[in-house]
Design an enzyme around this catalytic site. Structure first.
Site, mmCIF file in Angstrom:
data_model
loop_
_atom_site.group_PDB
_atom_site.id
_atom_site.type_symbol
_atom_site.label_atom_id
_atom_site.label_comp_id
_atom_site.label_asym_id
_atom_site.label_seq_id
_atom_site.Cartn_x
_atom_site.Cartn_y
_atom_site.Cartn_z
ATOM 1 N N GLY A 165 -1.259 10.373 -6.218
ATOM 2 C CA GLY A 165 -2.080 11.371 -5.539
ATOM 3 C C GLY A 165 -1.692 12.783 -5.932
ATOM 4 O O GLY A 165 -0.848 13.009 -6.811
ATOM 5 N N PHE A 166 -2.280 13.745 -5.262
ATOM 6 C CA PHE A 166 -2.045 15.156 -5.586
ATOM 7 C C PHE A 166 -0.584 15.549 -5.374
ATOM 8 O O PHE A 166 0.156 15.795 -6.337
ATOM 9 C CB PHE A 166 -3.000 16.015 -4.752
ATOM 10 C CG PHE A 166 -2.634 17.472 -4.684
ATOM 11 C CD1 PHE A 166 -2.324 18.187 -5.829
ATOM 12 C CD2 PHE A 166 -2.593 18.129 -3.458
ATOM 13 C CE1 PHE A 166 -1.982 19.533 -5.764
ATOM 14 C CE2 PHE A 166 -2.262 19.471 -3.381
ATOM 15 C CZ PHE A 166 -1.947 20.170 -4.532
ATOM 16 N N VAL A 167 -0.122 15.572 -4.132
ATOM 17 C CA VAL A 167 1.264 15.958 -3.866
ATOM 18 C C VAL A 167 2.229 14.907 -4.411
ATOM 19 O O VAL A 167 3.272 15.235 -4.987
ATOM 20 C CB VAL A 167 1.501 16.183 -2.362
ATOM 21 C CG1 VAL A 167 2.975 16.486 -2.084
ATOM 22 C CG2 VAL A 167 0.650 17.339 -1.848
ATOM 23 N N VAL A 169 0.003 -0.239 0.309
ATOM 24 C CA VAL A 169 1.185 -0.199 1.172
ATOM 25 C C VAL A 169 0.912 -0.760 2.563
ATOM 26 O O VAL A 169 1.860 -1.000 3.320
ATOM 27 C CB VAL A 169 1.739 1.241 1.302
ATOM 28 C CG1 VAL A 169 2.211 1.759 -0.047
ATOM 29 C CG2 VAL A 169 0.712 2.180 1.929
ATOM 30 N N ALA A 191 5.547 11.917 5.061
ATOM 31 C CA ALA A 191 4.643 13.055 4.893
ATOM 32 C C ALA A 191 3.693 13.098 6.079
ATOM 33 O O ALA A 191 2.741 12.323 6.165
ATOM 34 C CB ALA A 191 3.859 12.920 3.603
ATOM 35 N N TYR A 222 -7.450 10.539 10.574
ATOM 36 C CA TYR A 222 -6.332 11.139 9.836
ATOM 37 C C TYR A 222 -5.298 11.718 10.791
ATOM 38 O O TYR A 222 -4.102 11.439 10.682
ATOM 39 C CB TYR A 222 -6.857 12.234 8.904
ATOM 40 C CG TYR A 222 -5.790 12.873 8.040
ATOM 41 C CD1 TYR A 222 -5.095 12.120 7.086
ATOM 42 C CD2 TYR A 222 -5.485 14.232 8.165
ATOM 43 C CE1 TYR A 222 -4.128 12.702 6.283
ATOM 44 C CE2 TYR A 222 -4.516 14.815 7.363
ATOM 45 C CZ TYR A 222 -3.847 14.059 6.423
ATOM 46 O OH TYR A 222 -2.879 14.636 5.644
ATOM 47 N N LYS A 259 -1.408 10.119 11.402
ATOM 48 C CA LYS A 259 -0.181 10.865 11.141
ATOM 49 C C LYS A 259 0.667 10.992 12.407
ATOM 50 O O LYS A 259 1.905 10.914 12.351
ATOM 51 C CB LYS A 259 -0.512 12.251 10.579
ATOM 52 C CG LYS A 259 -1.094 12.222 9.171
ATOM 53 C CD LYS A 259 -0.116 11.643 8.166
ATOM 54 C CE LYS A 259 -0.614 11.767 6.739
ATOM 55 N NZ LYS A 259 0.346 11.192 5.761
ATOM 56 N N THR A 297 -1.755 22.708 1.303
ATOM 57 C CA THR A 297 -1.132 22.784 -0.016
ATOM 58 C C THR A 297 -2.221 22.725 -1.082
ATOM 59 O O THR A 297 -3.192 21.985 -0.939
ATOM 60 C CB THR A 297 -0.139 21.620 -0.199
ATOM 61 O OG1 THR A 297 0.869 21.702 0.802
ATOM 62 C CG2 THR A 297 0.518 21.654 -1.569
#
Length: 320
Positions: free
Chosen positions: A19-21, A66, A123, A154, A158, A184
């Site tokens: 992914g991005f990060v 996962v 994260a 989402y 989290k 970010t």
């Protein structure tokens, strides 16, 4: 069961590493000399993000979801759980997958860390604060989240992941840390992922109108990805449990951001106002006192430099 984690890991697992990060984390860990195992099912991650790492002798790709139990050999000494749809376009398209990544995925990543006696970093996100009534947001603030709104898949995934990580540390003594990432941005974002920076850059480079939601006066705090990754690894090395905010304490309105990107791209695009999404936060700004005091961390890359780098990447890749 907590271990004395070395400042430089020997073998790190990054879930969501394509992914991005996650891909930027893989790059930083490889640069530090660590062996890296990227675990990703490519539901939102991209092979292009990690293509440059594949020939590296210290990089391994383990394609897996996962949300189902998975194994990694040899055992890692650091597990960074970053597997989750993170953009509005993705988590609205994959609501159940998002909830499973934050619940079952977190549980499976924690099980891997516990079995290996590894340090675990979750994260999390500034979205746990919802549409905040405290400004700026400190780690002590419990948030104002709609549990059944469109963003809840989402936000609540989290929040549950944080609770699960905390319970794991309490019951099993697993060495855990929660990092809350604020907005970010940087290279490897997707132009159609629904977040403001890549959307505005894509539109400006294409000569399209920049679509600003509402009146554009809602604020965000933009942190360049290199700074975010540096903060994540500092939290991992420190041994703190968190949660700890990682973000830029400088706010910008979405209208000003759109106009700035038009200027930096040299575009002739105009701004077009569209309907604001449900439960869109009015403000977003981190209190980073804890990160400054405990990690000696704060963002170093000015927004203009970060935006120029990101625009250059979009121009070079023509990524949409």
């Amino acid at each position: 069961m907590a271990t004395s984690f070395p400042r430089r890991p020997q073998h790190a697992v990054v879930t969501g590493g394509a992914g991005f990060v996650g891909s930027h984390l893989c790059a930083a860990l490889l640069d530090s000399g660590a062996t890296v195992t990227c675990v990703d099912d490519f539901s939102t991650g991209r092979v292009a993000n990690i293509a440059g790492f594949l020939p590296h002798g210290g990089f391994r790709l383990h394609e897996a979801n996962v949300s189902e139990p998975f194994r990694v050999d040899p055992p890692p000494d650091l597990v960074l759980h970053f597997a989750s749809p993170a953009s509005p376009a993705d988590y609205l398209r994959l609501p159940l997958h998002t909830l499973e990544a934050g619940s079952l995925g977190t549980r499976n990543a924690l099980a891997l860390a516990r079995a290996a006696r590894a340090r675990f970093v979750l994260a999390s996100t500034s979205e746990v604060y919802g549409d905040p009534r405290e400004h700026p947001q400190s780690e002590r603030y419990w948030g104002n989240v709609n549990p059944v709104g469109p963003r809840s898949v989402y936000d609540e995934a989290k929040r549950f992941g944080e609770a699960l990580t905390t319970a794991e540390a309490s019951e099993h003594g697993t060495d855990t840390c929660v990092v809350r990432l604020f907005n970010t941005y940087g290279p490897r974002m997707r132009g159609y992922d629904g977040r403001a920076v890549p959307t505005f850059i894509r539109q400006a480079l294409a000569g399209e109108s920049l679509t600003v939601t509402g009146d554009g006066l809602q604020t965000r705090s933009l942190c360049y990805v290199d700074d975010t990754v540096r903060g994540i690894l500092a939290a991992a090395a420190h041994g703190m449990s968190g949660p700890v905010n990682l973000g830029n304490p400088t706010e910008i309105t979405m209208l000003d951001l759109a106009r700035w990107i038009v200027e930096l791209t040299g575009s002739r695009s105009e701004v077009r106002f569209i309907e604001r999404p449900t439960d869109d936060p009015a403000v977003r700004c981190p209190d980073i006192t804890l990160a400054r005091d405990k990690l000696q961390w704060e963002p170093l890359i000015p927004a203009e430099e970060g935006l120029r780098r990101t625009i250059a990447w979009f121009r070079d890749t023509q990524d949409g």
